[in-house]
Write a protein that holds these residues in place. Sequence first.
Motif, mmCIF file in Angstrom:
data_model
loop_
_atom_site.group_PDB
_atom_site.id
_atom_site.type_symbol
_atom_site.label_atom_id
_atom_site.label_comp_id
_atom_site.label_asym_id
_atom_site.label_seq_id
_atom_site.Cartn_x
_atom_site.Cartn_y
_atom_site.Cartn_z
ATOM 1 N N SER A 23 0.838 -1.205 0.000
ATOM 2 C CA SER A 23 0.000 0.000 0.000
ATOM 3 C C SER A 23 0.873 1.255 0.000
ATOM 4 C CB SER A 23 -0.930 0.019 1.210
ATOM 5 O OG SER A 23 -1.893 -0.990 1.079
ATOM 6 N N GLY A 24 2.008 1.193 0.710
ATOM 7 C CA GLY A 24 2.968 2.298 0.685
ATOM 8 C C GLY A 24 3.470 2.533 -0.738
ATOM 9 N N GLU A 25 3.720 1.447 -1.466
ATOM 10 C CA GLU A 25 4.158 1.548 -2.863
ATOM 11 C C GLU A 25 3.080 2.199 -3.723
ATOM 12 O OE1 GLU A 25 5.328 -2.121 -4.656
ATOM 13 O OE2 GLU A 25 6.918 -2.464 -3.181
ATOM 14 N N VAL A 26 1.821 1.831 -3.449
ATOM 15 C CA VAL A 26 0.716 2.432 -4.206
ATOM 16 C C VAL A 26 0.701 3.936 -3.972
ATOM 17 C CG1 VAL A 26 -1.774 2.467 -4.599
ATOM 18 C CG2 VAL A 26 -0.655 0.316 -4.009
ATOM 19 N N ASN A 57 3.205 5.841 -3.126
ATOM 20 C CA ASN A 57 4.334 6.452 -3.826
ATOM 21 C C ASN A 57 4.054 6.566 -5.318
ATOM 22 O OD1 ASN A 57 5.574 6.534 -1.364
ATOM 23 N ND2 ASN A 57 6.797 4.679 -1.702
ATOM 24 N N ARG A 58 3.386 5.557 -5.860
ATOM 25 C CA ARG A 58 3.011 5.575 -7.279
ATOM 26 C C ARG A 58 2.044 6.738 -7.557
ATOM 27 N NH1 ARG A 58 4.339 5.189 -11.998
ATOM 28 N NH2 ARG A 58 2.860 4.488 -13.547
ATOM 29 N N CYS A 59 1.121 6.964 -6.616
ATOM 30 C CA CYS A 59 0.199 8.099 -6.746
ATOM 31 C C CYS A 59 0.975 9.412 -6.829
ATOM 32 C CB CYS A 59 -0.759 8.172 -5.560
ATOM 33 S SG CYS A 59 -2.021 6.904 -5.567
ATOM 34 N N LEU A 60 1.982 9.550 -5.944
ATOM 35 C CA LEU A 60 2.798 10.765 -5.946
ATOM 36 C C LEU A 60 3.486 10.936 -7.298
ATOM 37 C CD1 LEU A 60 4.611 10.582 -2.463
ATOM 38 C CD2 LEU A 60 2.614 11.948 -3.038
ATOM 39 N N GLU A 61 4.064 9.826 -7.803
ATOM 40 C CA GLU A 61 4.784 9.885 -9.080
ATOM 41 C C GLU A 61 3.855 10.253 -10.225
ATOM 42 O OE1 GLU A 61 6.463 6.007 -9.308
ATOM 43 O OE2 GLU A 61 7.797 6.383 -7.589
ATOM 44 N N LEU A 62 2.708 9.566 -10.286
ATOM 45 C CA LEU A 62 1.751 9.828 -11.366
ATOM 46 C C LEU A 62 1.287 11.277 -11.353
ATOM 47 C CD1 LEU A 62 -0.425 6.592 -11.178
ATOM 48 C CD2 LEU A 62 0.928 7.313 -13.149
ATOM 49 N N ALA A 63 1.013 11.770 -10.150
ATOM 50 C CA ALA A 63 0.531 13.151 -10.022
ATOM 51 C C ALA A 63 1.594 14.122 -10.519
ATOM 52 C CB ALA A 63 0.171 13.441 -8.571
ATOM 53 N N TYR A 112 -5.137 9.576 -1.260
ATOM 54 C CA TYR A 112 -4.245 10.560 -1.870
ATOM 55 C C TYR A 112 -5.057 11.780 -2.328
ATOM 56 C CZ TYR A 112 -1.498 13.150 -5.132
ATOM 57 O OH TYR A 112 -0.890 14.195 -5.758
ATOM 58 N N LEU A 113 -6.141 11.518 -3.058
ATOM 59 C CA LEU A 113 -6.979 12.611 -3.573
ATOM 60 C C LEU A 113 -7.552 13.445 -2.435
ATOM 61 C CD1 LEU A 113 -8.827 10.680 -6.403
ATOM 62 C CD2 LEU A 113 -7.081 12.427 -6.697
ATOM 63 N N PHE A 114 -7.948 12.746 -1.385
ATOM 64 C CA PHE A 114 -8.521 13.433 -0.231
ATOM 65 C C PHE A 114 -7.486 14.374 0.394
ATOM 66 C CE2 PHE A 114 -9.580 13.856 4.246
ATOM 67 C CZ PHE A 114 -10.910 14.257 4.150
ATOM 68 N N ALA A 115 -6.257 13.856 0.563
ATOM 69 C CA ALA A 115 -5.189 14.657 1.168
ATOM 70 C C ALA A 115 -4.870 15.858 0.280
ATOM 71 C CB ALA A 115 -3.940 13.797 1.368
ATOM 72 N N ARG A 116 -4.845 15.630 -1.034
ATOM 73 C CA ARG A 116 -4.543 16.708 -1.975
ATOM 74 C C ARG A 116 -5.619 17.789 -1.906
ATOM 75 N NH1 ARG A 116 -5.102 15.534 -8.229
ATOM 76 N NH2 ARG A 116 -7.256 16.008 -7.679
ATOM 77 N N TYR A 168 3.507 14.953 -0.468
ATOM 78 C CA TYR A 168 4.766 14.781 -1.200
ATOM 79 C C TYR A 168 5.645 13.680 -0.594
ATOM 80 C CZ TYR A 168 7.051 17.084 2.704
ATOM 81 O OH TYR A 168 7.526 17.371 3.961
ATOM 82 N N LYS A 169 5.360 13.330 0.682
ATOM 83 C CA LYS A 169 6.239 12.402 1.399
ATOM 84 C C LYS A 169 6.037 10.973 0.935
ATOM 85 C CE LYS A 169 7.658 13.952 5.892
ATOM 86 N NZ LYS A 169 7.107 14.303 7.183
ATOM 87 N N ARG A 170 7.122 10.324 0.572
ATOM 88 C CA ARG A 170 7.034 8.919 0.194
ATOM 89 C C ARG A 170 6.859 8.079 1.454
ATOM 90 N NH1 ARG A 170 8.628 7.644 -4.887
ATOM 91 N NH2 ARG A 170 9.279 5.559 -4.262
ATOM 92 N N LYS A 171 6.196 6.957 1.327
ATOM 93 C CA LYS A 171 5.919 6.138 2.501
ATOM 94 C C LYS A 171 6.389 4.713 2.312
ATOM 95 C CE LYS A 171 1.766 8.772 3.602
ATOM 96 N NZ LYS A 171 2.018 9.537 4.810
#
Length: 395
Positions: free
Chosen positions: A26-29, A31-37, A75-79, A96-99
């Motif tokens: 889930s942490g990888e997911v 991080n992937r969200c951060l990258e995609l964004a 992710y969307l909620f936090a953004r 922005y923080k990777r997890k």
Amino acid sequence: MIRCMKTSFRASKETIDRLFECNRVSGEVWNRCLELAKETHLKTGKWITKSALQKGTKGIFPIHSQSVQAVCHKYLFARDAARKARKAGHPNKYPYKRKNHFNTKWANNGFKVFENGKVQLSMGKLEGKLQAPLILWIKELPKGQIKEIELIFNRQLMLAIAYEDGQKVKENTFANRSAIDVGEIHTIAAVAENGENIMITGRKIRSIHRLRNKKLAELQRKMSKCTKGSKQWKRYNRAKRYVLSKSDKQLQDALHKTTKQFVDWCIEIEVKEVAFGDVDGVQRNTSRRKKKKVRRRTTNQKLSNWSFGKVYAYLTYKLEAEGMKIDKHDESDTTRQCPCCPKKRKVSSRIYTCPCGYTNHRDLHGASNFFAKTFYDEIRELDFSLKPTKYLRIA
Ligand SMILES: [Zn+2]
């Protein structure tokens, strides 16, 4: 109403390992969200949409598809929350923080619960093959329909279960309005339209904070004397985490009791609507002051320790269950302003006094002014006189 319950569980060693792995994935997911964004923003200058995010994370991760989606939603909620806060003038950062770890969630189709306490959590495909579900056992199921299960880590893996308790929101014919001031000395000071007023002391909560800070400082001192990462250091670090989680629990308990007392009072005196001070403003003020004066730091620390957000969240669900409503309102100047004359002054003692002859207990003064500001649109004398104050404390 949707409620939440945290519970420990039993599972085989292998399952526990797989559960840890779920939170790592889930942490990888995340991080992937951060990258995609980031990619989307660099390429198009625009923000990534929900569907693009879901498409970009689909079918890659070995956890259940809804568990992947749940991370995207968070992710969307936090953004969006950061955007809202920034619009209101706060310096919030976008996520922005990777997890390394992130709570894994199972929604409607992702889990099965059996009456004997067996919980089955579905997984996704790994190398084209659907993985076996995770089986775990909990002692007591919540009474109601389970909506979501989240795997959280609090010194150990635990489940946070969201469920519908089947209770309908109560109806009432209450009509009084009330304003509540949340503070350090008195957790809650409130004034209602019929002259009733209450103060619930924060002594218990302060003592939990004090004890926690004392213990943490001691551990910190010990840790500074040994090599970072050494065996002894790790031992102290574990103790630190223990102190934190224990005091968190005590604090939560105290806040629940305090807010319960307030809600009971609201029922007793038939309150319909509660105004809650917008605390973002308070915190902003303290940090501004902090820049000016170092001495202010202690006050600031106390305030930031303060779980205003929690008080608000607890009050919201408790009041709404009783058919009342709560809203945030601007509370600026309500502590300094005299309601009888245009003077503003700093309050340093427990009693607010003004040369014009007005005097009141500081916290009641704040709550009264906040009532006027919210419901009369200006800080002035109340249209009603206050009855004797009801003092409460939690055991
Ligand atoms: Zn005055």
